[in-house]
Enzyme design. Structure first.
Site, PDB file in Angstrom:
ATOM      1  N   SER A 173       0.865  -1.185   0.000  1.00 52.89           N
ATOM      2  CA  SER A 173       0.000   0.000   0.000  1.00 52.89           C
ATOM      3  C   SER A 173       0.897   1.229   0.000  1.00 52.89           C
ATOM      4  O   SER A 173       2.069   1.139   0.394  1.00 52.89           O
ATOM      5  CB  SER A 173      -0.867  -0.004   1.262  1.00 52.89           C
ATOM      6  OG  SER A 173      -1.408   1.285   1.514  1.00 52.89           O
ATOM      7  N   TYR A 194      -2.878  -0.775  10.151  1.00 56.76           N
ATOM      8  CA  TYR A 194      -2.829  -1.076   8.707  1.00 56.76           C
ATOM      9  C   TYR A 194      -1.467  -0.663   8.140  1.00 56.76           C
ATOM     10  O   TYR A 194      -0.815  -1.434   7.429  1.00 56.76           O
ATOM     11  CB  TYR A 194      -3.954  -0.320   8.011  1.00 56.76           C
ATOM     12  CG  TYR A 194      -4.098  -0.573   6.543  1.00 56.76           C
ATOM     13  CD1 TYR A 194      -3.520   0.274   5.606  1.00 56.76           C
ATOM     14  CD2 TYR A 194      -4.845  -1.649   6.070  1.00 56.76           C
ATOM     15  CE1 TYR A 194      -3.666   0.056   4.244  1.00 56.76           C
ATOM     16  CE2 TYR A 194      -5.015  -1.871   4.706  1.00 56.76           C
ATOM     17  CZ  TYR A 194      -4.423  -1.021   3.806  1.00 56.76           C
ATOM     18  OH  TYR A 194      -4.572  -1.244   2.456  1.00 56.76           O
TER      19      TYR A 194
HETATM   20  C1  GCO Z   1      -7.092   5.033   4.455  1.00 55.10           C
HETATM   21  C2  GCO Z   1      -7.236   4.183   3.214  1.00 55.10           C
HETATM   22  C3  GCO Z   1      -5.877   3.699   2.718  1.00 55.10           C
HETATM   23  C4  GCO Z   1      -6.111   3.036   1.390  1.00 55.10           C
HETATM   24  C5  GCO Z   1      -4.943   2.361   0.768  1.00 55.10           C
HETATM   25  C6  GCO Z   1      -3.889   3.301   0.313  1.00 55.10           C
HETATM   26  O1  GCO Z   1      -7.917   4.899   5.370  1.00 55.10           O
HETATM   27  O2  GCO Z   1      -6.141   5.829   4.465  1.00 55.10           O
HETATM   28  O3  GCO Z   1      -8.086   3.069   3.464  1.00 55.10           O
HETATM   29  O4  GCO Z   1      -5.329   2.838   3.668  1.00 55.10           O
HETATM   30  O5  GCO Z   1      -7.067   2.028   1.544  1.00 55.10           O
HETATM   31  O6  GCO Z   1      -4.432   1.402   1.621  1.00 55.10           O
HETATM   32  O7  GCO Z   1      -2.899   2.509  -0.299  1.00 55.10           O
END
Ligand code: GCO
Length: 263
Positions: free
Chosen positions: A146, A159
């Site tokens: 990501s 994440y």
């Molecule tokens: C957030 C988004 C990001 C995107 C993606 C970017 O809440 O900032 O969900 O996490 O999904 O991962 O690459």
């Protein structure tokens, strides 16, 4: 240049969590290049619904109920897939979740749940699939990283930690398995219009306006924007590419951004 470089005819591709969004678009792209598609999902209803969606696209898929965090289930299901469909030549570690919670309000259990799916899952799947790839003399693994593999943002600590770790796991898989003719790379999406981003993308949402201005391309990406990168990293065209994360982000990582009054 011959398009044969990107031909996946005769290859079997497993796309984890490929039932919707980015995973489905990547599976469709790999199918268009000739691959046979296997997908897994841990939610039965999602699995059934996705078969219909793929069928509407004219794509026959092999679908399996499997939770990528369940090592025992993975170790028993991969051989079943390979017996019923054929050797897994291409693995796309796409399955992932996100929890948008400020660090001070996030429990360790919530943090661990995200790391489990988004980082340990690809570790478990990679291990299970690489054994056969090594025995057969090669394969392709694509880890869905990501832009959060590079940047943080309020509320996405788990994440971003997982996706940053997945970038380094990609490099470590390459370090250990490249000599077996396995190419392991990542794809790093920017902000893509999916169900995951729907809550922060609705018209008028401040984040929606921010991302459109912050992204040089001036738009959210579509899941289909990622299919080409997946075909490249799944094909002969990337046989000497390893440990790389290919960002498909409309240029957002190329710039510090610009003031609101600048185009
Ligand atoms: C957030 C988004 C990001 C995107 C993606 C970017 O809440 O900032 O969900 O996490 O999904 O991962 O690459």
């Amino acid at each position: 240049m011959s398009t044969k470089l990107f031909d996946l005819t005769g290859k079997n591709a497993l796309v984890t969590g490929g039932t919707h969004g980015i995973g489905m678009a990547i599976a469709a792209g790999l199918a268009e290049a000739g691959a046979t598609i296997i997908i897994n999902e841990r939610v039965p209803e999602k699995l059934e619904a996705s078969k219909l969606r793929f069928a509407e696209k004219g794509i026959h898929i092999h679908a399996y109920l499997l939770d990528v965090t369940d090592e025992d289930a993975v170790e028993t299901t991969i051989p079943v897939m390979e017996k019923e469909v054929g050797p897994i030549d291409i693995l796309v570690n796409n399955a992932g979740i996100i929890k948008r919670i400020p660090i001070l309000e996030m429990s360790a259990a919530e943090f661990s749940e995200v790391l489990d799916v988004d980082l340990t899952g690809p570790f478990i799947m990679g291990k299970a699939v690489a054994k056969g790839m090594i025995a057969r003399g090669g394969g392709k693994i694509i880890n869905m990283c990501s832009m959060m593999s590079e940047l943080g943002r309020n509320t996405v600590s788990a994440y971003a930690s997982a996706k940053g770790g997945l970038k380094m796991l990609t490099r470590n898989m390459a370090t250990e398995w490249a000599r077996h003719n396995i190419q392991i790379n990542g794809i790093g999406p920017g902000y893509i219009a999916t169900s995951q981003t729907e809550p922060i993308r609705v018209d008028g949402h401040p984040f929606n306006d921010f991302i459109i201005h912050r992204t040089p391309a001036g738009r959210w990406g579509d899941p289909e924007d990622l299919a080409g990168a997946a075909v490249f990293l799944a094909s002969r065209a990337s046989d000497f590419v390893n440990g790389h994360v290919l960002y498909v982000d409309g240029g957002i990582l190329a710039t510090i951004g610009k003031p609101a009054n600048e185009e």
